[in-house]
Design a protein around this motif. Structure first.
Motif, short mmCIF file in Angstrom:
data_model
loop_
_atom_site.label_atom_id
_atom_site.label_comp_id
_atom_site.label_asym_id
_atom_site.label_seq_id
_atom_site.Cartn_x
_atom_site.Cartn_y
_atom_site.Cartn_z
N ARG A 1 11.40 3.38 6.58
CA ARG A 1 12.08 4.46 5.87
C ARG A 1 11.36 4.60 4.53
NH1 ARG A 1 18.53 5.11 4.81
NH2 ARG A 1 18.41 2.89 4.39
N ALA A 2 10.66 5.70 4.38
CA ALA A 2 9.93 5.97 3.14
C ALA A 2 10.73 6.96 2.30
CB ALA A 2 8.55 6.54 3.44
N VAL A 3 10.97 6.61 1.04
CA VAL A 3 11.83 7.42 0.18
C VAL A 3 11.00 7.98 -0.98
CG1 VAL A 3 13.87 7.41 -1.29
CG2 VAL A 3 13.80 5.96 0.74
N ILE B 1 5.82 8.41 5.26
CA ILE B 1 5.61 9.06 3.95
C ILE B 1 5.28 10.55 4.16
CG2 ILE B 1 4.12 9.14 1.90
CD1 ILE B 1 3.87 6.04 2.23
N GLU B 2 4.43 10.82 5.15
CA GLU B 2 4.04 12.20 5.43
C GLU B 2 5.28 13.03 5.82
OE1 GLU B 2 1.08 13.20 4.84
OE2 GLU B 2 1.29 15.25 5.59
N ILE B 3 6.12 12.44 6.66
CA ILE B 3 7.35 13.13 7.08
C ILE B 3 8.24 13.41 5.88
CG2 ILE B 3 9.52 12.79 8.37
CD1 ILE B 3 7.83 11.32 10.49
N SER B 4 8.33 12.44 4.96
CA SER B 4 9.21 12.62 3.79
C SER B 4 8.78 13.81 2.94
CB SER B 4 9.24 11.34 2.94
OG SER B 4 8.02 11.17 2.25
N SER C 1 0.83 -1.22 0.00
CA SER C 1 0.00 0.00 0.00
C SER C 1 0.86 1.27 0.00
CB SER C 1 -0.90 0.00 1.23
OG SER C 1 -0.11 0.07 2.40
N SER C 2 2.20 1.11 -0.04
CA SER C 2 3.07 2.28 0.08
C SER C 2 3.02 3.16 -1.16
CB SER C 2 4.52 1.83 0.31
OG SER C 2 5.37 2.95 0.37
N LYS C 3 2.90 4.45 -0.94
CA LYS C 3 2.93 5.41 -2.04
C LYS C 3 4.32 6.04 -2.19
CE LYS C 3 -1.98 6.57 -2.21
NZ LYS C 3 -2.43 5.38 -1.48
#
Lengths: 480, 450
Positions: free
Chosen positions: B56-58, B84-87, B17-19
């Motif tokens: 860790r979302a990139v 993801i929001e933090i990124s 589900s990662s965007k």
């Protein structure tokens, strides 16, 4: 959650435990760190769980689980009970707890601006601006800044009927510049070294630090240190700044006055204490002007709370009065050894750790001097500023501290800068050489977010109210 | 233990589900117990079941990190969303090379049923046996005995699937008389390799020999540092010198002395995460295979460890020493430090000493005094002895040393052929495998009362 904890305690009561308590903790952390224009740390962490402490047949057991399901909590309670049974096989004397009122309360620390609601852009932007301004000279090799925020929701319940909820919010931040000229490397920081200053307050604390106002001074002093003389090896009268005094109090009074350490239960890791019970009300710890209190009630201190992790209400307790050793930091288990009730210093660094005696706000009471008058009154001395290194023996007697920067004092005036300055002494001799402490205008509660103790290692958030102070005839500059 | 299949199948569902452009999930789980004793009784006895799951979302060159300790699917998805929001708020990190792809990892066995099945009763039984050994001398004992199991998994959307199940055990013991103390410790992934009674005997013997210690003036002395003392000095040296951050900041002595012979040629220090004589694990927290890195080769500084970001910044390749992303600001760190052995026994080193000091261990070392010169300070403790004509004469009161480890290691008179594994003081995952070392000169700058 309170019902789940109460049901677990009821189950333990049915197993005939002497005593038990359950602690639920939800901890939320936000950390930002900027180095040379890059945000190299930007993270948020949520950590939730329950720890259960059981006293059975006079011996302790503790188990903790990263779950809030009632079934998991009860299984963990059973594990704590089994561990207590194992502990009892080596018991010499049954643990007895000091009497304690079973409080029912909800304590909330005060703040005006929730740091978790402040936009990340704003927080990162401030740190990036600081780093940019620090790096306007090529001799600044590395510029870094950080902010850390902690939010806790804690519920404590005991078989004695205590039900205490606490909501605590902590904020801190700071920055440092590392200078390099192809030969030497030096460092300067603000408002304190080791990630800055911290308080049990909201983002208004970060704003109160006025971080940008000190950037130029920090950069210039970091560069100036590169060509400064080394601190001479000699005996001098020294004046120690407030933030270094905080660490001085921490290592040479805070730790040795923890009663569990005095009784030998920390000896295998961080050592024991010279402040033995037979010296209580007899040991001349310091000069007559030295007064030190353990005070968990100071507004905004990083060691401020409503109740400790045994359900004992926060209080102010004397450790040193007019130079005499008059008290300890105590717990329900240790206080009866000196015929007292707990003064509320048992804290764990999470649901997964047992509470230990931890410093609260260990404060050196302010004296009467203005700093400028104290410098003017010093004929031949050195002013020490901002901690760089620390070391003390395992009975807390022989210590050595290094600071970022020092200045010569000649005939009442600050003179040349010294790099790599150290001072060293034996604790009681040192504190008995204290002849002047600055007044409340210079007094500040410094947050220390990295106090280590125990196995498994626990990190406590503590603080020290201090102001600059003078000590006569101290050995300095022993790095060569 | 949750198991490799369940961990990765759960992470597949969450990552689906990662965007984000790339997603990394690191799992660090532990089920550990620790029995702590003092005054010859167990006073703390604890168990913990916990896990940390780091995301860790990139997005392009922007990295967001968030973590939780809940494995519930909803909590995992919420934490990923948070990363993801933090990124989105992050600035580009121009040195970030992206997440790695899969590589070949050494297959090593780091799990022992003997340790995983060790219970509080087992620890209590052995601790009681140790107390009997000290009771014979009317000494008391203090220390800690830890056993546990854990799992480490690294997953990313580029196909990395690293998994290792581990066990660990360690024991430290201090025997105390009314005027002295003695210390011993053991560490192994297999608890059967730890002999608590033998360690208790070493500690008791040291405390006995150290009774009624005599004062000694500060000054320069010849010393033999036993492995615990060497490990404590090496731990700080590692912290201030062998990581990527201190090297880049120029605070490390390695940065100032690459290729120069600054220590005795008997000194070789390295990190090897695949060496089973240490606490091995074959990959780092980015899923990069661990490589052997030599810091000092025959007295000559050679280099430091790197993670992917610091390596890219310095124009080199990761050595497989990344910390979990939550600590990425600290750079790469060596967690499996080794010092090469010599060819002497401890007894041979003692016999060769005319006048000097035998140090069992150090206390509260600090190395921030002057890091380019690697100046350390600290106190001796738990067994410090005066040696004369090749024999231990008597215990001495503890001393403070303040000295450059570069200077001290440039005058080596001998290194033991036996190496001992010592747990890291401040980090549950670190270890040091070091010999005893005989130094021609070591500076003691202060004394204390005991």
């Amino acid at each position: 959650m309170k019902d789940k904890l109460a049901n677990t305690l009821d189950w333990l009561k049915g197993k005939s435990v002497d005593y038990a308590d359950c602690r639920y903790v939800r901890k939320e952390t936000e950390s930002i760190r900027v180095t040379d224009g890059t945000v190299d740390t930007l993270n948020r962490e949520v950590n939730v769980g329950v720890g259960i402490r059981v006293l059975y047949d006079g011996a302790w057991g503790f188990a903790a689980i990263a779950s809030t399901k009632e079934g998991d909590i009860k299984k963990t309670a059973n594990k704590a009970l089994q561990i207590a049974r194992a502990s009892a096989t080596t018991k010499k004397v049954a643990v007895k707890l000091a009497e304690q009122e079973a409080f029912k309360d909800h304590y909330k620390s005060k703040f005006t601006k929730d740091p978790f609601a402040v936009p990340l852009d704003e927080k990162m932007g401030l740190l990036l601006e600081i780093c940019d301004k620090l790096k306007t000279d090529d001799r600044i090799k590395t510029a870094s800044g950080s902010m850390d925020f902690f939010k806790y929701n804690k519920i404590f319940c005991s078989t004695e009927g205590a039900v205490i909820e606490q909501d605590l919010l902590e904020s801190g931040g700071g920055y440092e510049a590392i200078s390099y000229d192809g030969n030497d490397v030096q460092k300067r920081s603000y408002p304190n070294s080791h990630r800055g200053d911290f308080a049990t307050r909201g983002y208004e604390f970060i704003e109160s630090l006025k971080l940008l106002d000190h950037v130029d001074r920090v950069r210039e002093e970091a560069i100036q240190l590169l060509t400064a003389e080394s601190c001479p090896d000699t005996i001098k009268d020294i004046i120690i700044c407030g933030s270094q005094m905080a660490l001085q109090v921490h290592e040479s009074c805070g730790h040795p006055s923890e009663l569990d350490r005095v009784l030998g239960t920390e000896i295998s890791l961080a050592g024991g204490s010279f402040m033995q019970i037979d010296g209580l009300n007899k040991l001349k710890y310091g000069s007559d002007i030295v007064n030190i209190y353990a005070d968990a009630t100071v507004e905004g201190g990083l060691g401020t709370f409503g109740y400790d992790d045994e359900g004992v209400k926060a209080q102010r307790a004397p450790i040193i009065k007019n130079g005499l050793h008059v008290g300890y930091q105590t717990s329900r288990e240790t206080a009866p050894v000196i015929g007292q009730r707990s003064n509320g210093t048992m804290r764990a660094d999470g649901w997964n750790r047992i509470p230990l005696i931890r410093m609260t706000n260990i404060n050196l009471e302010p004296g009467t001097w203005e700093l400028k008058d104290l410098i003017a009154d010093t004929d031949d001395g050195i002013f020490f500023d901002a901690n760089k290194s620390w070391s003390i023996d395992d009975q807390r007697l022989n210590f050595q501290f290094g600071v970022e920067c020092a200045w010569e004092i000649k005939k009442g005036k600050l003179g040349k800068m010294y790099k790599n300055p150290l001072y060293t002494a034996m604790t009681p001799k040192f504190w008995n050489a204290c002849d002047a402490i600055c007044n409340k205008n210079h007094w500040h509660v410094w947050g220390v977010p990295n106090c280590g103790k125990g196995e498994p290692m626990q990190t406590a958030h503590v603080a020290h109210g201090t102001s600059p102070a003078r000590f006569r005839k101290i050995k300095v500059g022993v790095s060569k | 233990m949750i198991g490799k299949d369940k961990i990765f199948s759960t992470f597949e569902k969450v990552a689906a589900s990662s965007k984000a452009d790339e997603t990394e999930i690191v799992f660090i789980g532990n089920d550990t117990g620790l029995t702590r004793y003092a005054n010859s009784t167990i006073h703390q006895n604890v168990h913990e079941n916990n896990a940390t799951i780091l995301f860790r979302a990139v997005r392009g060159k922007k990295i967001g990190v968030a973590s939780t300790n809940s494995l519930a699917l909803n909590d995992l998805k919420a934490t990923l969303k948070n990363a993801i929001e933090i990124s989105k708020y992050q600035k580009d990190n121009k040195h970030f090379p992206g997440l790695p792809g899969p590589e070949n990892y050494a297959k090593i066995d780091t799990y022992f049923e003997s340790t995983a099945g060790f219970r509080p009763n087992d620890r209590a039984r052995l601790v009681k046996k140790m107390f009997y050994r000290s009771n014979r001398r009317k000494f008391t004992m203090a220390g800690a005995f830890a056993t546990g199991e854990g799992e480490i998994a690294v997953f990313n959307t580029n196909g990395v699937r690293c998994y290792q199940q581990v066990t660990g055990s360690s024991l430290n013991v201090i025997a105390m008389s009314d005027s002295s103390s003695g210390y011993a410790s053991g560490m192994s992934r297999d608890v059967n390799n730890i002999d608590p009674v033998a360690l208790a005997d070493i500690a008791v013997e040291k405390a006995y020999k150290a009774k009624k210690p005599k004062p000694l003036k500060e000054g320069e002395y010849e010393v033999i540092l036993e492995p615990a003392a060497v490990a404590e000095a090496m731990e700080w040296t590692n912290y201030i010198a062998f990581g990527s951050k201190t090297f880049e900041e120029k605070t490390s002595f390695v940065a100032h002395n690459l290729g120069k012979k600054i220590m005795d040629e008997s000194i070789t220090i390295y990190d090897d995460g695949n060496d089973l004589s240490g606490i091995a694990i074959p990959f780092d927290f980015e899923g990069v295979p661990k490589k052997k890195v030599v810091f000092v080769d025959k007295g000559v500084p050679k280099g430091v460890v790197y993670d992917r970001i610091s390596a890219n910044r310095m124009g080199t390749k990761s050595t497989g020493h990344a910390l979990p992303a939550i600590n990425s600001g600290e750079g790469a760190v060596a967690l499996n430090l080794f010092m090469a052995p010599g060819n002497k026994t401890r007894e041979e080193m003692l016999k060769s000493m005319d006048r000097g000091i035998l140090v069992t261990r150090f206390h509260y070392i600090n190395g921030f005094i002057d890091t380019p010169k690697a100046v350390l300070t600290g106190m001796t403790r738990d067994g410090t002895f005066w040696v004369e004509n090749g024999e231990i004469k008597h215990g001495i009161k503890n001393l403070r040393f303040t000295d450059s480890i570069i200077r001290a290691f440039s005058n080596v008179k001998g290194i033991s052929k036996d190496v001992k594994l010592i747990p890291s003081w401040w980090d549950a995952v670190g270890c040091l495998a070091v010999p005893a070392i005989h130094l021609g000169s070591f500076k003691f700058t202060g004394t204390t009362d005991f």
